[in-house]
Design a protein around this motif. Structure first.
Motif: not given
Length: 347
Positions: A262-272
């Protein structure tokens, strides 16, 4: 779509099995819902094989604690002692050997072995170390593990050891953290080249990367890394690293870990899944069509919910087709490029 066979550049399923309760062989062969990869789902998805990593976790994680590559300040975790590293690594090697005896997979020592396993419809496993802490500097353990089938070594995980220094999980950051290879690390690179053991640059810091590039006479490979220009994580590859890999006619396996995508570097499962396609696009631009493959990090990282587990890989391959990649190129990314690289680095 006709199912496209694929080879996974990195998974931590052996650690998942090591830490699981019960009959580990049966879990893998009959099904292990808590893992990203087991035999039934791998075969259903079209997975023909992969690098099965032996990652020696921090000693306290054996009780079930989470493995972390850094604390809240991005500090590297402490080094791991040889005895602890050897205990977990030998445990995972034993699981892989047990799975082979039970007919769950074949340990492959060459590209020809992988092709033969594929013809037999047997899962092909390349034994890999992620972090060389279990290898003593006299290389006695290397002799034993090589005889068991070890053909790929990541010098480090995200910590320092006797050979090199890894990078913590920092965002935003690059990999200009810490010193280069030790004398023992340089000797290990030369020994790997001599034996035909692939060297994996994922997790290695920038100074160590430069040292390997200067020493190694093999193509440079990062089994599970992404593009820093898209996601500015210390674990991702900056332009000069990609240029060095390209110059060596090397390869990068795209990593599905959300925080490295992710460009924001976040650890989120809601990632396309589209962001994985973006990294593949950038890697093809930097490395060419022969330099990009898959390197999931299944069972070792948070992957997008849209991927889920190994059964989601066909969705990614379909996304590449939908992007306009021809089927021949998708088949190279899925399998052909890994086979060619294994032939050039391992034999």
């Amino acid at each position: 779509m006709t199912q496209i066979p694929f080879f996974d550049g990195h998974n931590d399923t052996l650690l998942k099995l090591l830490e699981a309760e019960g009959d580990k062989t049966r879990l893998f062969i009959e099904g292990m819902p808590a893992a990203d990869i087991d035999l039934p789902r791998a075969k259903a998805a079209g997975m023909v094989g992969g690098f099965f990593a032996m990652f020696p976790p921090p000693a306290k994680s054996s009780a079930g604690g989470a493995v972390s590559a850094s604390d809240s300040k991005g500090t590297l975790p402490p080094e791991l002692g040889l005895a602890d590293a050897q205990a977990s690594t030998l445990g995972m090697a034993a699981i892989l050997l047990q799975l082979e005896r039970a007919g769950g997979l074949t340990i492959c020592r060459s590209a020809a072995d992988i092709r033969a396993a594929t013809v037999r419809n047997t899962l092909a496993a390349v034994m890999h170390i992620e972090g060389a802490e279990a290898i003593d500097t006299d290389f006695y353990a290397l002799d034993v593990l090589y005889a068991a089938g070890l053909r790929s070594i990541g010098l480090v995980w995200s910590r320092a050891n006797a050979y090199a220094t890894g990078v913590p999980f920092r965002f935003p950051s690059d990999a200009e953290i810490g010193p280069g290879l030790s004398d023992a690390g340089k000797a290990l690179v030369r020994e790997c080249n001599r034996r035909g053991v692939m060297i994996d640059l994922s997790h290695l810091n920038a100074a160590g990367f430069r040292d390997v590039a200067a020493l190694s006479d093999k193509p440079l490979v990062a089994t599970h890394s992404n593009v820093h220009a898209i996601c500015a994580s210390s674990r991702n590859l900056v332009d000069w690293q990609l240029a060095a890999i390209a110059e060596s006619r090397g390869l990068v396996g795209v990593n599905y870990a959300a925080g490295f995508l992710r460009p924001d570097g976040q650890w989120q499962k809601d990632t396309d899944l589209e962001v994985i396609v973006r990294h593949v696009d950038a890697l093809i631009t930097a490395l060419g069509e022969d330099g990009v493959a898959l390197g999931s990090d299944f069972d070792g990282a948070m992957v997008p919910a849209a991927m889920g587990d190994v059964t989601g890989v066909p969705k990614l391959l379909q996304a590449l087709l939908d992007k306009g990649y021809g089927e021949a190129l998708v088949r190279k990314i899925a399998l052909g490029n890994w086979l060619a690289m294994i032939e050039r680095t391992i034999g």
